[in-house]
Design a protein around this motif. Structure first.
Motif, PDB file in Angstrom:
ATOM      1  N   ASN A  98       0.766  -1.214   0.059  1.00 16.02           N
ATOM      2  CA  ASN A  98       0.223  -0.149   0.002  1.00 16.02           C
ATOM      3  C   ASN A  98       0.950   1.234  -0.007  1.00 16.02           C
ATOM      4  OD1 ASN A  98      -2.537   1.322   0.067  1.00 16.02           O
ATOM      5  ND2 ASN A  98      -3.340  -0.060   1.533  1.00 16.02           N
ATOM      6  N   THR A  99       0.240   2.406  -0.277  1.00 17.06           N
ATOM      7  CA  THR A  99       1.029   3.602  -0.289  1.00 17.06           C
ATOM      8  C   THR A  99       0.081   4.783   0.072  1.00 17.06           C
ATOM      9  OG1 THR A  99       2.654   4.898  -1.853  1.00 17.06           O
ATOM     10  CG2 THR A  99       0.475   4.229  -2.750  1.00 17.06           C
ATOM     11  N   ASN A 100       0.935   6.027   0.395  1.00 18.38           N
ATOM     12  CA  ASN A 100       0.170   7.142   0.836  1.00 18.38           C
ATOM     13  C   ASN A 100       1.231   8.376   0.200  1.00 18.38           C
ATOM     14  OD1 ASN A 100       2.171   7.493   2.973  1.00 18.38           O
ATOM     15  ND2 ASN A 100       0.771   6.718   4.512  1.00 18.38           N
ATOM     16  N   HIS A 101       0.949   9.614   0.823  1.00 12.78           N
ATOM     17  CA  HIS A 101       1.400  10.725   0.259  1.00 12.78           C
ATOM     18  C   HIS A 101       2.944  10.630   1.067  1.00 12.78           C
ATOM     19  CE1 HIS A 101      -0.104  11.978   4.129  1.00 12.78           C
ATOM     20  NE2 HIS A 101       0.657  12.901   4.112  1.00 12.78           N
ATOM     21  N   LEU A 102       3.163  10.235   1.877  1.00  9.76           N
ATOM     22  CA  LEU A 102       4.496   9.992   2.795  1.00  9.76           C
ATOM     23  C   LEU A 102       5.444   8.861   2.172  1.00  9.76           C
ATOM     24  CD1 LEU A 102       3.250   9.793   6.522  1.00  9.76           C
ATOM     25  CD2 LEU A 102       4.112  11.846   5.199  1.00  9.76           C
ATOM     26  N   ASP A 103       4.965   8.218   1.123  1.00 11.17           N
ATOM     27  CA  ASP A 103       5.744   7.052   0.625  1.00 11.17           C
ATOM     28  C   ASP A 103       6.529   7.860  -0.858  1.00 11.17           C
ATOM     29  OD1 ASP A 103       6.941   4.711  -0.547  1.00 11.17           O
ATOM     30  OD2 ASP A 103       5.036   3.684  -0.832  1.00 11.17           O
ATOM     31  N   ILE A 104       7.434   8.282  -0.426  1.00 11.97           N
ATOM     32  CA  ILE A 104       8.241   8.889  -1.790  1.00 11.97           C
ATOM     33  C   ILE A 104       8.819   7.965  -2.699  1.00 11.97           C
ATOM     34  CG2 ILE A 104       8.382  11.269  -0.588  1.00 11.97           C
ATOM     35  CD1 ILE A 104      11.382  10.495  -0.099  1.00 11.97           C
ATOM     36  N   GLY A 105       9.147   6.672  -2.002  1.00 13.79           N
ATOM     37  CA  GLY A 105       9.593   5.843  -3.142  1.00 13.79           C
ATOM     38  C   GLY A 105       8.488   4.667  -3.799  1.00 13.79           C
ATOM     39  N   THR A 106       7.313   5.243  -3.631  1.00 13.92           N
ATOM     40  CA  THR A 106       6.216   4.287  -4.110  1.00 13.92           C
ATOM     41  C   THR A 106       6.578   2.987  -4.119  1.00 13.92           C
ATOM     42  OG1 THR A 106       5.999   6.403  -5.576  1.00 13.92           O
ATOM     43  CG2 THR A 106       4.423   4.491  -5.976  1.00 13.92           C
ATOM     44  N   HIS A 107       6.306   2.431  -2.966  1.00 13.40           N
ATOM     45  CA  HIS A 107       6.970   0.790  -2.688  1.00 13.40           C
ATOM     46  C   HIS A 107       5.636   0.117  -2.949  1.00 13.40           C
ATOM     47  CE1 HIS A 107       9.674   3.065  -0.211  1.00 13.40           C
ATOM     48  NE2 HIS A 107      10.451   1.830  -0.305  1.00 13.40           N
ATOM     49  N   VAL A 108       5.177  -0.261  -4.081  1.00 11.74           N
ATOM     50  CA  VAL A 108       3.875  -0.798  -4.623  1.00 11.74           C
ATOM     51  C   VAL A 108       3.954  -1.917  -5.355  1.00 11.74           C
ATOM     52  CG1 VAL A 108       2.891   1.475  -4.494  1.00 11.74           C
ATOM     53  CG2 VAL A 108       3.716   0.870  -6.499  1.00 11.74           C
ATOM     54  N   VAL A 109       5.539  -2.212  -5.651  1.00 18.39           N
ATOM     55  CA  VAL A 109       5.510  -3.486  -6.676  1.00 18.39           C
ATOM     56  C   VAL A 109       5.816  -4.882  -5.786  1.00 18.39           C
ATOM     57  CG1 VAL A 109       6.725  -4.659  -8.432  1.00 18.39           C
ATOM     58  CG2 VAL A 109       6.496  -2.456  -8.506  1.00 18.39           C
ATOM     59  N   CYS A 110       4.743  -5.784  -5.493  1.00 15.28           N
ATOM     60  CA  CYS A 110       4.971  -6.843  -4.886  1.00 15.28           C
ATOM     61  C   CYS A 110       5.874  -7.949  -5.571  1.00 15.28           C
ATOM     62  CB  CYS A 110       3.782  -7.507  -4.393  1.00 15.28           C
ATOM     63  SG  CYS A 110       3.976  -9.027  -3.491  1.00 15.28           S
ATOM     64  N   ALA A 111       7.084  -8.013  -5.403  1.00 18.86           N
ATOM     65  CA  ALA A 111       8.000  -8.920  -6.143  1.00 18.86           C
ATOM     66  C   ALA A 111       8.683 -10.087  -5.243  1.00 18.86           C
ATOM     67  CB  ALA A 111       9.160  -7.927  -6.507  1.00 18.86           C
ATOM     68  N   VAL A 112       9.008 -11.235  -5.792  1.00 23.10           N
ATOM     69  CA  VAL A 112       9.590 -12.169  -5.065  1.00 23.10           C
ATOM     70  C   VAL A 112      11.316 -11.956  -5.552  1.00 23.10           C
ATOM     71  CG1 VAL A 112      10.031 -14.688  -5.068  1.00 23.10           C
ATOM     72  CG2 VAL A 112       7.630 -13.734  -5.188  1.00 23.10           C
ATOM     73  N   VAL A 113      12.197 -11.761  -4.693  1.00 22.57           N
ATOM     74  CA  VAL A 113      13.416 -11.194  -5.134  1.00 22.57           C
ATOM     75  C   VAL A 113      14.351 -12.557  -5.567  1.00 22.57           C
ATOM     76  CG1 VAL A 113      13.344  -9.107  -3.582  1.00 22.57           C
ATOM     77  CG2 VAL A 113      14.391 -11.316  -2.817  1.00 22.57           C
ATOM     78  N   THR A 114      15.058 -12.178  -6.393  1.00 19.74           N
ATOM     79  CA  THR A 114      15.994 -13.170  -6.866  1.00 19.74           C
ATOM     80  C   THR A 114      17.527 -12.625  -6.580  1.00 19.74           C
ATOM     81  OG1 THR A 114      16.235 -11.766  -8.966  1.00 19.74           O
ATOM     82  CG2 THR A 114      14.444 -13.546  -8.778  1.00 19.74           C
ATOM     83  N   GLU A 115      18.505 -13.683  -6.668  1.00 16.82           N
ATOM     84  CA  GLU A 115      19.879 -13.251  -6.560  1.00 16.82           C
ATOM     85  C   GLU A 115      20.237 -12.052  -7.408  1.00 16.82           C
ATOM     86  OE1 GLU A 115      23.057 -12.769  -4.575  1.00 16.82           O
ATOM     87  OE2 GLU A 115      21.740 -14.266  -4.050  1.00 16.82           O
TER      88      GLU A 115
END
Length: 123
Positions: A32-49
């Protein structure tokens, strides 16, 4: 008055991304995001090496634990809410991690075309 539910990129209710480790700008497991989230952390990823190596090379080390902030450090296979522009940068470099579309916030569409996300979808 009813609070509006956050939507994912498919137009349905935003689903949980990951609770272990606990992710999200609000550390509630949702991208989720709001006006304080300047990085826009909105992509749900499964991280890889490959992605972890890439983002470390860009100055954002997501592998090293930071206990004082409750951050365990990520390992391949972990779910995480990524900044939209970092995922896009990784996509352009050919190292974008897979995405959970049902847990990716619709706000990402301001930055990344749905086709690009679908091409990296886990389903």
């Amino acid at each position: 008055m009813t609070e509006k539910k956050a939507l994912n990129v498919l137009g349905s209710e935003l689903q949980l991304c990951c609770s272990d480790p606990l992710t999200g700008f609000m550390r509630d497991g949702f991208c989720n995001t709001n006006h304080l989230d300047i990085g826009t952390h909105v992509v749900c990823a499964v991280v890889t090496e490959a992605f972890l190596t890439f983002t470390r090379s860009r100055g954002n080390d997501l592998s090293t634990p930071i206990p004082e902030y409750g951050f365990p450090g990520l390992k391949p296979g972990d779910g995480w809410c990524l900044c939209a522009l970092r995922w896009k940068e990784a996509y352009e470099a050919g190292v974008a991690p897979p995405v959970k579309l049902h847990a990716t916030h619709e706000r990402v569409l301001d930055y990344i075309p749905l086709d690009a996300l679908k091409a990296h979808s886990l389903g």
